[in-house]
Design an enzyme around this catalytic site. Structure first.
Site, PDB file in Angstrom:
ATOM      1  N   LYS A 121      28.417  34.331 -18.670  1.00  0.00           N
ATOM      2  CA  LYS A 121      26.806  34.402 -19.373  1.00  0.00           C
ATOM      3  C   LYS A 121      26.577  35.013 -18.244  1.00  0.00           C
ATOM      4  O   LYS A 121      26.045  36.216 -17.643  1.00  0.00           O
ATOM      5  CB  LYS A 121      26.074  33.834 -19.863  1.00  0.00           C
ATOM      6  CG  LYS A 121      24.705  33.942 -20.953  1.00  0.00           C
ATOM      7  CD  LYS A 121      23.807  34.014 -20.090  1.00  0.00           C
ATOM      8  CE  LYS A 121      22.873  32.867 -19.779  1.00  0.00           C
ATOM      9  NZ  LYS A 121      21.580  32.852 -18.711  1.00  0.00           N
ATOM     10  N   ASP A 139      22.720  34.448 -24.615  1.00  0.00           N
ATOM     11  CA  ASP A 139      22.357  33.118 -23.831  1.00  0.00           C
ATOM     12  C   ASP A 139      22.062  32.407 -25.800  1.00  0.00           C
ATOM     13  O   ASP A 139      22.212  32.931 -26.581  1.00  0.00           O
ATOM     14  CB  ASP A 139      21.299  32.883 -23.511  1.00  0.00           C
ATOM     15  CG  ASP A 139      19.694  32.939 -23.472  1.00  0.00           C
ATOM     16  OD1 ASP A 139      19.795  34.124 -24.852  1.00  0.00           O
ATOM     17  OD2 ASP A 139      18.817  33.230 -22.993  1.00  0.00           O
TER      18      ASP A 139
END
Length: 209
Positions: A121, A139
């Site tokens: 991420k 996320d």
């Protein structure tokens, strides 16, 4: 309504609310942006932005950060939480940038993810927001919204990323990552949209389609 049609509706609404979304983290260069993203794990952007000016005054390059002791870094970033892990990661990744990448933040997923504290991420955020490369960082907040809006089955963050990349055009990924976050914070929070009375405008509209 197909998933593609839902995605087109979501994109139109997000473009209306946030036509030019700005990165919420404050930074001075690509390295300080990477540091800020690492610090933002399980911490608010507001808190990170309160901490980083003092940190960047001491170390705004990998060379300067690597020279600080882990204890010095930890003392400054303490308000961001996970102090031991984050301070160790910042010192380690800075040293790696100096030793292996000539002090520059690398521009591939593989190289970014080789740095301490940088997962997929975080690497996606850097690739998209710092380098303008095709990436769609997902996320837990984006994962939640994608499930609520019928864009993914919500079984995993990885699956959500794959699903979103299929239904949104690549040229929109850069803005959509930020637009999802801003909309979630303002309208579609974790504990809202549970009933028709509490649903946000997006959830209300999609529930009727």
């Amino acid at each position: 309504m197909t998933k593609k049609q839902r995605a087109e509706f979501v994109m139109r609404q997000l473009d209306t609310h946030y036509p030019t979304p700005q990165i919420p983290l404050k930074f001075k260069n690509t390295f300080t942006f990477l540091v800020a993203v690492v610090l933002s794990a399980q911490c608010t952007d507001k808190r990170v932005n309160e901490v980083t000016p003092k940190l960047f005054a001491k170390a705004d390059t990998p060379q300067k950060m690597a020279k600080l002791s882990q204890e010095e870094i930890a003392e400054i970033i303490k308000p961001c939480g996970l102090t031991k892990a984050k301070s160790a990661n910042l010192k380690s990744l800075s040293q790696t940038l100096c030793d292996k990448f000539n002090g520059e933040v690398p521009q591939t997923f593989e190289q970014l993810e080789s740095l301490a504290g940088v997962g997929h991420k975080t690497a996606s955020v850097i690739m998209s927001q710092a380098f303008g490369k095709p990436a769609f960082p997902v996320d837990t907040h984006i994962h939640r919204l994608a499930k609520r809006w019928g864009l993914s089955n919500g079984k995993s963050v990885e699956q959500t990323e794959a699903d979103l990349k299929k239904v949104f055009p690549q040229e929109a990924w850069h803005n959509l990552h930020l637009q999802f976050i801003y909309y979630g914070r303002e309208f579609c929070k974790a504990h809202t949209c549970k009933t028709p009375q509490t649903r946000c405008p997006m959830c209300k509209a999609l529930s009727k389609k």
